[in-house]
Design an enzyme around this catalytic site. Sequence first.
Site, PDB file in Angstrom:
ATOM      1  N   LEU A  12     115.309  66.273  82.300  1.00 14.66           N
ATOM      2  CA  LEU A  12     116.293  66.412  83.379  1.00 14.66           C
ATOM      3  C   LEU A  12     116.537  65.115  84.137  1.00 14.66           C
ATOM      4  O   LEU A  12     117.659  64.855  84.572  1.00 14.66           O
ATOM      5  CB  LEU A  12     115.870  67.536  84.323  1.00 14.66           C
ATOM      6  CG  LEU A  12     116.139  68.931  83.764  1.00 14.66           C
ATOM      7  CD1 LEU A  12     115.489  70.002  84.628  1.00 14.66           C
ATOM      8  CD2 LEU A  12     117.642  69.193  83.664  1.00 14.66           C
TER       9      LEU A  12
ATOM     10  N   ALA B 145     106.064  68.484  86.240  1.00 16.01           N
ATOM     11  CA  ALA B 145     106.105  69.283  85.015  1.00 16.01           C
ATOM     12  C   ALA B 145     107.023  68.610  84.003  1.00 16.01           C
ATOM     13  O   ALA B 145     107.818  67.733  84.347  1.00 16.01           O
ATOM     14  CB  ALA B 145     106.578  70.703  85.298  1.00 16.01           C
ATOM     15  N   PHE B 146     106.913  69.022  82.744  1.00 14.24           N
ATOM     16  CA  PHE B 146     107.580  68.261  81.681  1.00 14.24           C
ATOM     17  C   PHE B 146     109.098  68.365  81.724  1.00 14.24           C
ATOM     18  O   PHE B 146     109.785  67.544  81.122  1.00 14.24           O
ATOM     19  CB  PHE B 146     107.029  68.676  80.305  1.00 14.24           C
ATOM     20  CG  PHE B 146     107.875  69.669  79.579  1.00 14.24           C
ATOM     21  CD1 PHE B 146     107.780  71.011  79.853  1.00 14.24           C
ATOM     22  CD2 PHE B 146     108.782  69.254  78.612  1.00 14.24           C
ATOM     23  CE1 PHE B 146     108.571  71.928  79.194  1.00 14.24           C
ATOM     24  CE2 PHE B 146     109.582  70.164  77.949  1.00 14.24           C
ATOM     25  CZ  PHE B 146     109.477  71.507  78.238  1.00 14.24           C
ATOM     26  N   LYS B 147     109.651  69.347  82.467  1.00 13.48           N
ATOM     27  CA  LYS B 147     111.111  69.458  82.562  1.00 13.48           C
ATOM     28  C   LYS B 147     111.733  68.148  83.072  1.00 13.48           C
ATOM     29  O   LYS B 147     112.870  67.833  82.764  1.00 13.48           O
ATOM     30  CB  LYS B 147     111.515  70.581  83.511  1.00 13.48           C
ATOM     31  CG  LYS B 147     110.951  71.954  83.193  1.00 13.48           C
ATOM     32  CD  LYS B 147     111.754  72.693  82.147  1.00 13.48           C
ATOM     33  CE  LYS B 147     111.301  74.129  81.938  1.00 13.48           C
ATOM     34  NZ  LYS B 147     109.883  74.321  81.636  1.00 13.48           N
ATOM     35  N   ASP B 148     110.965  67.403  83.897  1.00 12.64           N
ATOM     36  CA  ASP B 148     111.483  66.130  84.412  1.00 12.64           C
ATOM     37  C   ASP B 148     111.799  65.142  83.283  1.00 12.64           C
ATOM     38  O   ASP B 148     112.679  64.300  83.443  1.00 12.64           O
ATOM     39  CB  ASP B 148     110.447  65.471  85.337  1.00 12.64           C
ATOM     40  CG  ASP B 148     110.248  66.234  86.645  1.00 12.64           C
ATOM     41  OD1 ASP B 148     111.194  66.888  87.105  1.00 12.64           O
ATOM     42  OD2 ASP B 148     109.136  66.156  87.199  1.00 12.64           O
TER      43      ASP B 148
END
Length: 465
Positions: free
Chosen positions: A116, A110-113
């Site tokens: 993060l 998911a794009f949070k990576d």
Amino acid sequence: MRYLSTRGQAEQKDFTGVLLAGLAADGGLYMPETWPRFSPAELRALRALPYAELAARVLAPFVGECIAFADLQAMCRRAYAGFAHKATVPLVQLDTNIYALELFHGPTLAFKDMALQLVGHLFEHVLAGRGEKIRIVGATSGDTGSAAIEAVANRQNIDITILHPHGKTSEVQRRQMTTVKADNVLNIAVDGNFDDCQDLVKAMFADAPFRAEMNLSAVNSINFARIAAQIPYYVYAALNLGAPEREVAVAVPTGNFGNILAAWAARQMGVPIARFIVASNRNDILARFLDANDMSVQGVAPSLSPSMDIQVSSNFERLLFEFLGRDAALTAQTMATFRASGKMAVADPVWRAITKDFKGYRRSDQETLAEIPRLHRESGYLADPHSVIGIAAARELGPVGMPVIAAATAHPAKFPDAIERAVGVRPPLPAHLADLYERHETYTRAPNDLAAIEACVRNFANRNV
Ligand SMILES: *Cc1c(COP(=O)(O)O)cnc(C)c1O
């Protein structure tokens, strides 16, 4: 580069200060004092670069003097080296002017990576320089926990403890957290629900002696470093579609407003983005605001796109601050009234200025389930329930003849049940996660009790002593 709070009462900080602080002390959000700007020639010079190199150059003015450019560059390389696609953030053409920007090739799909993974390296670098050690604690109902764990696994000077409700996350979500091999990660399965986990985390932060003893920290979604790390992919996509000579639009599945705010920041930096399309599910506070100046809080209803199930979008305060002419007192007052009354009062001219470029869009679960097979039929593209709403929004609200970048925020394999309902097949996990169900899980089970959880965290902290 200095950063100031949207509410004007907190001390200004540099990039490192903002990274470590997250939220400003006055409850506001940090913003750069001025937006760095690239000339068209400087933008053109970024066009040929691999993603990690471009990211380092776009981030350099935000980082300022805090980190040497060579170190920043090395961290960007390491952060994105493990992504499962050579282009890091590939653009996939779906229609004449519609392009999916795939932001889900990182470790947790998911794009949070995108943010993060880099923030994990930034934390490690800054803490090593100061000789400090922090313990991150958080609660998760599913996705944020795994992205945070993957971000700091095996980083020096950081421990992370994530609480999840025992038996109440999906198996993929739990395994993405509990199978990470790193001795600085502690997963606690709490006998309770997600709210219990969140309450336990809040209680740990409120326990001042414990907080100080453990040097507790959070990986906050309102940290400006996370916003900054999301700007480069909009620069990258726009350049690949003809910017700065050609205008583009963006369509973004939106929850906390961080991702679309990063696109707006790219425009402040000189990228010609003409329209910002905010895609929502049934939790449509932003669409109601953009349609009719109705930013009123209603309950949250669960949907097929859980990462967009929001009541209030915290990063909207940053856009508000800008459109109020950076008047921090007025921003603070508007937020106080919003908190007290549940309805945000935005003066008509301000609302008009925002809606000139920001358009709202919403799809119900039923419509989402219809969009997935339709897109699959028309373009051969399988999109997850978040991304597909952005793609539909791009198709309906993109300006005629202009390329639209639709942010694809999750891999379809992350939502196999919804995909199966929509098209009748379960999407396979990508190669790097194919053996997820065979991997060994490690977690500690604990009762819903503050003293017991604190004991777990303390024992873990003292494991090598
Ligand atoms: C977090 C998330 C979003 C929402 O992003 P915001 O920056 O909070 O607006 C959308 N889609 C997916 C899959 C996410 O994980």
